[in-house]
Design a protein around this motif. Structure first.
Motif, PDB file in Angstrom:
ATOM      1  N   THR B 191      55.790  37.371  21.315  1.00 45.34           N
ATOM      2  CA  THR B 191      57.101  37.549  21.936  1.00 45.34           C
ATOM      3  C   THR B 191      57.315  39.033  22.218  1.00 45.34           C
ATOM      4  OG1 THR B 191      57.961  35.669  20.716  1.00 45.34           O
ATOM      5  CG2 THR B 191      59.576  37.213  21.598  1.00 45.34           C
ATOM      6  N   TYR B 192      57.658  39.355  23.467  1.00 49.80           N
ATOM      7  CA  TYR B 192      57.841  40.774  23.783  1.00 49.80           C
ATOM      8  C   TYR B 192      59.287  41.117  24.138  1.00 49.80           C
ATOM      9  CZ  TYR B 192      57.484  39.052  28.542  1.00 49.80           C
ATOM     10  OH  TYR B 192      57.688  38.346  29.691  1.00 49.80           O
ATOM     11  N   SER B 193      60.176  40.123  24.030  1.00 53.82           N
ATOM     12  CA  SER B 193      61.570  40.454  24.309  1.00 53.82           C
ATOM     13  C   SER B 193      62.500  39.509  23.554  1.00 53.82           C
ATOM     14  CB  SER B 193      61.855  40.359  25.811  1.00 53.82           C
ATOM     15  OG  SER B 193      63.189  40.738  26.076  1.00 53.82           O
ATOM     16  N   LEU B 194      63.562  40.062  23.039  1.00 54.14           N
ATOM     17  CA  LEU B 194      64.604  39.268  22.373  1.00 54.14           C
ATOM     18  C   LEU B 194      65.920  39.590  23.062  1.00 54.14           C
ATOM     19  CD1 LEU B 194      63.676  40.166  18.696  1.00 54.14           C
ATOM     20  CD2 LEU B 194      63.281  37.955  19.792  1.00 54.14           C
ATOM     21  N   ARG B 195      66.808  38.607  23.089  1.00 53.55           N
ATOM     22  CA  ARG B 195      68.120  38.897  23.661  1.00 53.55           C
ATOM     23  C   ARG B 195      69.000  39.612  22.623  1.00 53.55           C
ATOM     24  NH1 ARG B 195      69.785  33.589  27.228  1.00 53.55           N
ATOM     25  NH2 ARG B 195      69.444  32.523  25.253  1.00 53.55           N
ATOM     26  N   GLY B 196      69.919  40.394  23.126  1.00 56.75           N
ATOM     27  CA  GLY B 196      70.893  41.052  22.255  1.00 56.75           C
ATOM     28  C   GLY B 196      72.165  40.232  22.196  1.00 56.75           C
ATOM     29  N   LEU B 197      73.210  40.821  21.663  1.00 56.82           N
ATOM     30  CA  LEU B 197      74.437  40.070  21.430  1.00 56.82           C
ATOM     31  C   LEU B 197      75.662  40.968  21.564  1.00 56.82           C
ATOM     32  CD1 LEU B 197      75.512  37.248  20.320  1.00 56.82           C
ATOM     33  CD2 LEU B 197      75.500  38.335  18.074  1.00 56.82           C
ATOM     34  N   ALA B 198      76.686  40.452  22.235  1.00 56.98           N
ATOM     35  CA  ALA B 198      78.016  41.082  22.198  1.00 56.98           C
ATOM     36  C   ALA B 198      78.988  39.956  21.888  1.00 56.98           C
ATOM     37  CB  ALA B 198      78.357  41.736  23.530  1.00 56.98           C
ATOM     38  N   TYR B 199      79.619  40.026  20.754  1.00 54.17           N
ATOM     39  CA  TYR B 199      80.428  38.908  20.237  1.00 54.17           C
ATOM     40  C   TYR B 199      81.871  39.377  20.075  1.00 54.17           C
ATOM     41  CZ  TYR B 199      81.042  34.535  17.516  1.00 54.17           C
ATOM     42  OH  TYR B 199      81.420  33.293  17.075  1.00 54.17           O
ATOM     43  N   MET B 200      82.776  38.761  20.858  1.00 49.85           N
ATOM     44  CA  MET B 200      84.176  39.202  20.877  1.00 49.85           C
ATOM     45  C   MET B 200      85.116  38.094  20.411  1.00 49.85           C
ATOM     46  SD  MET B 200      84.126  42.224  22.552  1.00 49.85           S
ATOM     47  CE  MET B 200      85.772  42.397  23.262  1.00 49.85           C
ATOM     48  N   GLU B 201      86.270  38.503  19.933  1.00 52.37           N
ATOM     49  CA  GLU B 201      87.337  37.524  19.676  1.00 52.37           C
ATOM     50  C   GLU B 201      88.575  37.953  20.452  1.00 52.37           C
ATOM     51  OE1 GLU B 201      87.755  35.942  15.711  1.00 52.37           O
ATOM     52  OE2 GLU B 201      89.939  36.105  15.848  1.00 52.37           O
ATOM     53  N   PHE B 202      89.113  37.009  21.211  1.00 51.01           N
ATOM     54  CA  PHE B 202      90.314  37.271  22.010  1.00 51.01           C
ATOM     55  C   PHE B 202      91.468  36.418  21.507  1.00 51.01           C
ATOM     56  CE2 PHE B 202      86.717  38.115  24.828  1.00 51.01           C
ATOM     57  CZ  PHE B 202      87.051  39.379  25.307  1.00 51.01           C
ATOM     58  N   THR B 203      92.639  37.016  21.418  1.00 50.29           N
ATOM     59  CA  THR B 203      93.832  36.252  21.073  1.00 50.29           C
ATOM     60  C   THR B 203      94.898  36.483  22.140  1.00 50.29           C
ATOM     61  OG1 THR B 203      93.386  36.279  18.708  1.00 50.29           O
ATOM     62  CG2 THR B 203      95.666  35.924  19.366  1.00 50.29           C
ATOM     63  N   VAL B 204      95.363  35.377  22.693  1.00 44.38           N
ATOM     64  CA  VAL B 204      96.407  35.415  23.720  1.00 44.38           C
ATOM     65  C   VAL B 204      97.708  34.968  23.055  1.00 44.38           C
ATOM     66  CG1 VAL B 204      97.211  34.316  25.847  1.00 44.38           C
ATOM     67  CG2 VAL B 204      94.802  34.971  25.591  1.00 44.38           C
ATOM     68  N   THR B 205      98.726  35.799  23.162  1.00 38.02           N
ATOM     69  CA  THR B 205      99.987  35.488  22.482  1.00 38.02           C
ATOM     70  C   THR B 205     101.112  35.326  23.484  1.00 38.02           C
ATOM     71  OG1 THR B 205      99.262  36.722  20.549  1.00 38.02           O
ATOM     72  CG2 THR B 205     101.610  36.254  20.707  1.00 38.02           C
ATOM     73  N   GLU B 389      44.304  30.138  24.145  1.00 40.22           N
ATOM     74  CA  GLU B 389      44.836  31.388  24.679  1.00 40.22           C
ATOM     75  C   GLU B 389      46.346  31.465  24.425  1.00 40.22           C
ATOM     76  OE1 GLU B 389      45.214  33.862  28.887  1.00 40.22           O
ATOM     77  OE2 GLU B 389      44.393  31.837  28.893  1.00 40.22           O
ATOM     78  N   PRO B 390      46.781  32.502  23.762  1.00 41.37           N
ATOM     79  CA  PRO B 390      48.222  32.561  23.471  1.00 41.37           C
ATOM     80  C   PRO B 390      49.028  32.980  24.701  1.00 41.37           C
ATOM     81  CG  PRO B 390      47.115  34.487  22.578  1.00 41.37           C
ATOM     82  CD  PRO B 390      46.042  33.647  23.213  1.00 41.37           C
ATOM     83  N   PHE B 391      50.296  32.558  24.732  1.00 45.44           N
ATOM     84  CA  PHE B 391      51.195  32.977  25.792  1.00 45.44           C
ATOM     85  C   PHE B 391      51.894  34.268  25.399  1.00 45.44           C
ATOM     86  CE2 PHE B 391      51.114  28.308  26.437  1.00 45.44           C
ATOM     87  CZ  PHE B 391      50.675  28.298  27.747  1.00 45.44           C
ATOM     88  N   ARG B 392      52.361  34.978  26.416  1.00 46.45           N
ATOM     89  CA  ARG B 392      53.284  36.085  26.145  1.00 46.45           C
ATOM     90  C   ARG B 392      54.662  35.622  26.606  1.00 46.45           C
ATOM     91  NH1 ARG B 392      50.172  41.150  28.665  1.00 46.45           N
ATOM     92  NH2 ARG B 392      49.682  39.562  30.214  1.00 46.45           N
ATOM     93  N   ILE B 393      55.556  35.534  25.674  1.00 45.71           N
ATOM     94  CA  ILE B 393      56.862  34.939  25.984  1.00 45.71           C
ATOM     95  C   ILE B 393      58.007  35.878  25.591  1.00 45.71           C
ATOM     96  CG2 ILE B 393      55.976  32.600  25.599  1.00 45.71           C
ATOM     97  CD1 ILE B 393      57.467  32.620  22.899  1.00 45.71           C
ATOM     98  N   ARG B 394      59.177  35.512  26.049  1.00 43.41           N
ATOM     99  CA  ARG B 394      60.405  36.124  25.521  1.00 43.41           C
ATOM    100  C   ARG B 394      61.049  35.120  24.586  1.00 43.41           C
ATOM    101  NH1 ARG B 394      63.724  39.655  29.842  1.00 43.41           N
ATOM    102  NH2 ARG B 394      62.074  40.279  31.300  1.00 43.41           N
ATOM    103  N   GLU B 395      62.074  35.542  23.865  1.00 47.13           N
ATOM    104  CA  GLU B 395      62.874  34.577  23.111  1.00 47.13           C
ATOM    105  C   GLU B 395      64.345  34.781  23.440  1.00 47.13           C
ATOM    106  OE1 GLU B 395      62.347  34.133  18.872  1.00 47.13           O
ATOM    107  OE2 GLU B 395      60.207  33.769  19.158  1.00 47.13           O
ATOM    108  N   GLY B 396      65.108  33.699  23.296  1.00 51.05           N
ATOM    109  CA  GLY B 396      66.517  33.773  23.649  1.00 51.05           C
ATOM    110  C   GLY B 396      67.390  34.277  22.519  1.00 51.05           C
ATOM    111  N   ALA B 397      66.868  34.228  21.310  1.00 48.77           N
ATOM    112  CA  ALA B 397      67.666  34.578  20.140  1.00 48.77           C
ATOM    113  C   ALA B 397      67.620  36.076  19.879  1.00 48.77           C
ATOM    114  CB  ALA B 397      67.175  33.798  18.938  1.00 48.77           C
ATOM    115  N   THR B 398      68.250  36.491  18.805  1.00 49.94           N
ATOM    116  CA  THR B 398      68.425  37.888  18.468  1.00 49.94           C
ATOM    117  C   THR B 398      67.880  38.123  17.063  1.00 49.94           C
ATOM    118  OG1 THR B 398      70.472  37.822  19.750  1.00 49.94           O
ATOM    119  CG2 THR B 398      70.192  39.703  18.264  1.00 49.94           C
ATOM    120  N   ILE B 399      67.009  39.127  16.887  1.00 48.63           N
ATOM    121  CA  ILE B 399      66.634  39.562  15.529  1.00 48.63           C
ATOM    122  C   ILE B 399      66.972  41.043  15.473  1.00 48.63           C
ATOM    123  CG2 ILE B 399      64.839  39.542  13.748  1.00 48.63           C
ATOM    124  CD1 ILE B 399      63.219  37.600  15.403  1.00 48.63           C
ATOM    125  N   PRO B 400      68.192  41.363  15.017  1.00 55.14           N
ATOM    126  CA  PRO B 400      68.658  42.756  15.144  1.00 55.14           C
ATOM    127  C   PRO B 400      67.696  43.779  14.545  1.00 55.14           C
ATOM    128  CG  PRO B 400      70.461  41.333  14.445  1.00 55.14           C
ATOM    129  CD  PRO B 400      69.208  40.499  14.406  1.00 55.14           C
TER     130      PRO B 400
END
Lengths: 455, 455
Positions: B191-205, B389-400
């Protein structure tokens, strides 16, 4: 009338002491633990009526009992049924009460107690007025039926069944309901329309379990987003409900109503401030009062999906749900509205999710006579009692029993709220103003005389 | 190599017994009550390393300790850092385990235990391979650093700080991370790429309290509906994220990647069936794998408002909240994405409500070298070990921690998952296949030799 008003005044101590006894029962109908108190309250009220010269009985409804009182010694005179409810919302001091919730206290110009305005106190205005007639003349100008239920705050429909089954016994020429507020503070008003209700719950389901948002994010329809889209499609940018067929049968607001409502004070800025928002909102093209009274609504009452705890959990939720209710106006039927709403939700549902729908509650909208002898009599009594021309208004809320009474008894129903919006009903420090208690008694005393002459 | 593979085979009993001891510690990092077990596990591992001929220490991180093992008796040879984590997700039998979660059991072709695949078992492949080198030749072809943390499942960032502060001590020529699955079942892959993360919480009042939907319905902006509208505006009908500037810096998928991924099996119908939906979904114009690996996402992870209990409650809710996270791809920065997302939400917010936003979590996307000596060495070792023969892949998850290791140590990081998606990590009956354990050990044994010759 002077004699009756004097009798009212002379009996004030007795009136208050009776009401205080009535208020002391913690007759919380929604709490099964209070069932004994609810029944004791009903038995006390029936006993009280008997001691005061009425025939009275505790009526079984399958739920909490109702109290039926009767004075019918004026053959040939019309019969007026006066509705009230003796059950109350829960109340504990720790909810923020400044007084013990079930110990009535007069503090300044207000009588504080759970039930003081909703609805023991309002019923008591009518009861005291009838007694004043008896005291002044030894008789009533009309025959009276008191019908006081114990299920109103529990909303089980059992009392409605009792009314339908007892229509013969409850036969009358007019029904008086005092279970609400006047218009604004100190503006007497008769209400001739209530909104109905269609209350649905929708669940949108995607994957059969919560998924890892990294591993699966990008190839799965997210049920929360699907639900958000479906909810959003229900209204346009200008607040119009976009459900096909939704407005079929809704009559436009009549000119006389518009003209009438224009005379009513409505302070937009003050209303916004009172509820803590910067600005009010709603459907374009209608005044605030039209939106509240004569237009149906569509509101999300609850919504939930996925992880709702502290912090972050990176899931794609398996499902998302929403409770959605519509307030309906005359011309709309709750079952049909529920069908249309479900069809609309289904038609905009994205691929990759499924949906279930169930109806949680419904109530018919009510259109009562806004003229005729009973209404005219009530208006005349009100003007005399409050010294002010009363308004004829609608209300935005729902009182399901009103529809049942009107339909089962076939008599005109007069809705005359004697409390105020500011009475804090259902909340801590519920109270009833002494001036409203006194005006309410005078109104009722005059009303009986007016109806005797008009029905 | 034959000698080493024979040593691996001859030591299998010892390898399993050591792994079993390792697995028995309920080293649940997220549960404060397990802190003692977590530390005992670290102490056991350091002691084990010492007994096996490595220098070892328990390292304080401010959170759960890390274990640092070292063999550096080959001056002039490159140094390889092998990362693993010894902490595990919570597990109790009543969650649906068929075996005691912390009693390792071989049942058929699988080793069942919490941590067997994530990540004690995967680390153990590398540890056993290094021991086999020592057994066969009395030395390793490279210098080795074992870095085994105890904070991975707790995700506190404390271990990342330790890595940053210990960069000198951890200096190396390549980093090997085995903490994930192969591509599909039995398809080896780097695996040569992992996705990152931006995690927000919104409150509408909206209103400062829940309102009666009858009394106020029609003149108040409903926060749940406002939030639904805001969420809906974040994506168009075809799944495209509609946040201005969101895709700035995102590189298109390169032709070699597209070509590579086309060779990978992806069964759309089987994937849909496995998660219980009728059809997959996502952004138009991209293949399923591109959506999973090379495209950012935007998902609602949680959403709540108003009354969410049984039955009906007729309120207009005071507020509505949503947790919204984006998986990010190389070229995107979590802080900037959070800003853009908040700006978009604010720009579509209806009148009559206010909004707050906070960031709950973030992680940088990772782009690792997909060629060069370390990668080529790993690919060669993998092909020899798996006969494919192994593949070269990305992954969708995050390993910080991968980002932290790459940035702090400046060495190429090789991500070689040795488990399978079907290992049920984080769930009941987590297991590791015996064939994967054996292939993983052979891969690692070959890898050390390959890296010695290439770095």
């Amino acid at each position: 009338m002077e004699k009756i008003l004097k009798a009212l005044k002379d009996s004030e101590a007795e009136t208050f002491s009776g009401l205080f006894e009535f208020l002391r029962f913690p007759s919380v109908s929604a709490d099964p633990q209070s069932a004994g108190d609810v029944r004791r309250c009903a038995e006390w009220l029936a006993e009280k009526m008997k001691m005061d010269g009425f025939a009275a009985s505790v009526e079984e409804t399958g739920g909490h009992p109702a109290v039926l009182g009767r004075w019918d010694k004026n053959p040939g005179a019309p019969t007026v049924l006066i509705y009230g409810h003796y059950d109350v919302q829960p109340a504990v001091k720790s909810d923020g009460w400044n007084h013990e919730p079930f110990t009535p206290v007069i503090d300044g110009e207000k009588l504080y107690c759970r039930g003081s305005s909703d609805d023991k106190g309002q019923f008591w205005c009518h009861y005291a007025a009838a007694k004043a007639h008896l005291k002044a003349y030894g008789k009533l100008p009309v025959n009276v039926i008191f019908l006081v239920e114990g299920e109103e705050e529990a909303n089980t429909g059992k009392f409605d069944n009792y009314v339908r089954e007892s229509a013969k016994k409850l036969a009358c020429d007019a029904v008086i309901v005092s279970d609400g507020p006047m218009y604004g503070d100190g503006f007497p008003a008769l209400t001739y329309s209530l909104r109905g209700l269609a209350y649905m719950e929708f669940t949108v389901t995607g994957p059969d379990r919560d998924l890892h948002s990294g591993v699966m994010g990008g190839i799965v329809m997210n049920p929360a987003q699907a639900l958000a889209k479906m909810i959003t499609s229900l209204k346009d940018e200008e607040g119009r409900i976009m459900v096909e067929g939704f407005f079929d049968g809704v009559a436009p607001v009549a000119q006389w109503e518009r003209d009438n409502w224009k005379k009513l004070p409505f302070d937009e800025a003050a209303s916004a401030k009172e509820i803590g928002v910067e600005t009010l909102a709603g459907e374009v093209g209608y005044t605030w009062l039209e939106r509240l009274w004569a237009r149906p609504t569509l509101d999300v009452n609850g919504m939930w999906s996925g992880y709702i705890g502290e912090g972050s959990k990176t899931i794609i939720p398996s499902a998302a749900s929403a409770k959605i209710s519509c307030r309906l106006v005359p011309g709309q039927d709750p079952d049909r509205i529920a069908e249309l709403l479900e069809a609309k939700m289904r038609s905009v549902m994205p691929k990759g999710v499924t949906m279930t729908a169930k109806m949680l509650a419904k109530a018919q909208p009510v259109l009562l006579p806004y003229s005729g002898p009973a209404v005219e009599g009530a208006l005349a009594a009100m003007e005399a009692a409050y010294g002010r021309e009363p308004f004829r208004i609608r209300e935005g809320a729902t009182i399901p029993v009103v529809h049942t009474l009107a339909e089962s008894l076939g008599a005109p129903v007069v809705l005359a709220g004697l409390g105020r919006v500011s009475d804090r009903i259902h909340g801590p420090d519920e109270h009833f103003r002494l001036e409203d208690l006194r005006s309410g008694m005078e109104f009722s005393a005059r009303l009986l005389t007016e109806l005797a002459g008009r029905l």
